[in-house]
Design a protein around this motif. Structure first.
Motif, PDB file in Angstrom:
ATOM      1  N   PHE A 144       0.822  -1.215   0.000  1.00 46.34           N
ATOM      2  CA  PHE A 144       0.000   0.000   0.000  1.00 46.34           C
ATOM      3  C   PHE A 144       0.854   1.262   0.000  1.00 46.34           C
ATOM      4  CE2 PHE A 144       0.233  -1.372   4.500  1.00 46.34           C
ATOM      5  CZ  PHE A 144       0.784  -0.233   5.080  1.00 46.34           C
ATOM      6  N   ASP A 145       2.106   1.159  -0.461  1.00 43.43           N
ATOM      7  CA  ASP A 145       2.938   2.357  -0.543  1.00 43.43           C
ATOM      8  C   ASP A 145       2.257   3.382  -1.444  1.00 43.43           C
ATOM      9  OD1 ASP A 145       3.878   0.012  -2.274  1.00 43.43           O
ATOM     10  OD2 ASP A 145       4.697   1.695  -3.398  1.00 43.43           O
TER      11      ASP A 145
ATOM     12  N   HIS B 167       4.959  -1.900  -6.764  1.00 44.83           N
ATOM     13  CA  HIS B 167       3.658  -1.587  -6.178  1.00 44.83           C
ATOM     14  C   HIS B 167       2.615  -2.634  -6.560  1.00 44.83           C
ATOM     15  CE1 HIS B 167       0.653   0.946  -4.319  1.00 44.83           C
ATOM     16  NE2 HIS B 167      -0.082   0.905  -5.411  1.00 44.83           N
ATOM     17  N   GLY B 168       2.799  -3.271  -7.693  1.00 46.73           N
ATOM     18  CA  GLY B 168       1.868  -4.298  -8.144  1.00 46.73           C
ATOM     19  C   GLY B 168       2.226  -5.694  -7.674  1.00 46.73           C
ATOM     20  N   ARG B 169       3.174  -5.806  -6.762  1.00 48.83           N
ATOM     21  CA  ARG B 169       3.615  -7.116  -6.277  1.00 48.83           C
ATOM     22  C   ARG B 169       2.448  -7.875  -5.654  1.00 48.83           C
ATOM     23  NH1 ARG B 169       8.794  -8.763  -4.468  1.00 48.83           N
ATOM     24  NH2 ARG B 169       8.797 -11.048  -4.334  1.00 48.83           N
ATOM     25  N   HIS B 170       2.279  -9.136  -6.054  1.00 53.03           N
ATOM     26  CA  HIS B 170       1.208  -9.971  -5.530  1.00 53.03           C
ATOM     27  C   HIS B 170       1.710 -10.728  -4.300  1.00 53.03           C
ATOM     28  CE1 HIS B 170      -0.665  -8.758  -9.133  1.00 53.03           C
ATOM     29  NE2 HIS B 170      -1.466  -9.799  -9.320  1.00 53.03           N
TER      30      HIS B 170
ATOM     31  N   ASN C 292       4.504  -1.158   3.313  1.00 56.98           N
ATOM     32  CA  ASN C 292       4.709   0.230   2.886  1.00 56.98           C
ATOM     33  C   ASN C 292       6.200   0.471   2.662  1.00 56.98           C
ATOM     34  OD1 ASN C 292       4.339   2.915   2.241  1.00 56.98           O
ATOM     35  ND2 ASN C 292       3.789   3.573   4.300  1.00 56.98           N
ATOM     36  N   ASN C 293       6.803  -0.419   1.875  1.00 63.11           N
ATOM     37  CA  ASN C 293       8.249  -0.380   1.702  1.00 63.11           C
ATOM     38  C   ASN C 293       8.658  -1.014   0.370  1.00 63.11           C
ATOM     39  OD1 ASN C 293      11.015  -0.447   1.893  1.00 63.11           O
ATOM     40  ND2 ASN C 293      11.069  -1.899   3.603  1.00 63.11           N
ATOM     41  N   PRO C 294       8.778  -0.214  -0.695  1.00 65.62           N
ATOM     42  CA  PRO C 294       9.182  -0.771  -1.994  1.00 65.62           C
ATOM     43  C   PRO C 294      10.550  -1.437  -1.984  1.00 65.62           C
ATOM     44  CG  PRO C 294       8.288   1.445  -2.244  1.00 65.62           C
ATOM     45  CD  PRO C 294       8.472   1.219  -0.773  1.00 65.62           C
TER      46      PRO C 294
END
Length: 299
Positions: free
Chosen positions: A143-144, A237-240, A229-231
């Protein structure tokens, strides 16, 4: 319970029998069956983002609060709520407001069910519940926050990298200045605030509901937030994030496969919604087990 193909055939048969609302009829039947099985209220929040991610009205917005108000009306709140989520995400503040509203109505007795995908702000909705039901095919996501189509974390990281390189290699200043000039200072401040706000919101919901009975709830919530909340951890951001990974993070996960009848009912509801969205111009549906249905059109 029927599979995807069988539900399509069921809808076709209803149409052939002269039922002009075959899609609605079959979908409502399975929502009612799920609610009857669990003994709980059921609200399904479905977006057609997989059909067309560029169409309007697919994201979580403040407009959705009206849909939830309409679908909550007439429910016995003492029965709790199962919230089926299928969404790409959207506004963090809208998700926060929806969670606050639903928890106030159902006194925190909300179980998120993710038949397939609930990403970004959809994960915030799920984190605001007492548990998350996921199957082997289910995913939540990071949810970043993003602003103006840009990752807040990435903007701050790029600005810091440019600043550091100028200090370390002054001869590169002209190159890095071109990058810095494209980032307004006010945007950087907004990014910092957005990241902090998202973390505070999710930590608050986790400690007050999902993790409230854990002795080390503060630390566990902090760990979950630091991962979602940590790329640097999720990379995209689209990581499943799958069921086992979500549980390993510390989220309270119920396995859909633990109850075969329940799994069949949840997936029947899911398939009926996906068929509806694939065969209409509807971009979003919010529907409950007692017949209330709110829709947003893509056109």
């Amino acid at each position: 319970m029927p599979n995807f193909t069988q539900i399509i055939e069921e809808m076709k048969e209803a149409q052939q029998q002269g039922n002009d609302n075959a899609l609605d009829t079959v979908r409502k039947k399975y929502i009612e069956a799920l609610s009857e099985y669990t003994g709980r209220n059921t609200i399904c929040y479905y977006s057609s983002f997989l059909k067309n991610g560029q169409q309007p009205n697919i994201d979580i917005t403040d407009r959705d609060k009206n849909y939830f108000m309409a679908t909550v009306c007439g429910m016995d709140s003492s029965k709790g709520l199962d919230l089926l989520l299928h969404t790409p995400g959207g506004s963090v503040t809208a998700a926060e407001s929806i969670v606050h509203y639903l928890n106030a109505i159902f006194d925190g007795d909300i179980r998120a069910i993710v038949p397939q995908i609930s990403m970004s702000a959809g994960s915030i909705l799920a984190c605001g519940c007492k548990s998350i039901v996921m199957g082997k095919q289910s995913n939540i996501g990071p949810f970043d926050p993003w602003i103006q189509g840009l990752s807040c974390h990435n903007l701050l990281e790029e600005f810091q990298k440019a600043s550091d390189r100028i200090k370390m290699a002054p001869h590169e200043q002209a190159l890095w200045n071109k990058i810095i000039e494209k980032i307004p200072p006010t945007l950087l401040l907004r990014c910092e605030h957005a990241i902090e706000m998202a973390s505070l919101i999710v930590k608050k919901w986790l400690t007050s509901n999902m993790l409230k009975d854990q002795a080390d709830k503060e630390q566990n919530a902090e760990n979950i937030v630091s991962l979602l909340n940590n790329p640097s951890h999720t990379k995209d951001h689209g990581r499943h994030i799958h069921m086992d990974d979500a549980a390993e993070m510390g989220l309270i996960i119920e396995k859909l496969e633990d109850d075969q009848d329940f799994q069949d009912l949840v997936l029947s509801v899911h398939h009926s919604f996906m068929i509806t969205l694939d065969n209409t111009t509807i971009s979003k549906i919010v529907e409950n087990q007692i017949g209330a249905c709110m829709v947003a059109q893509a056109k």
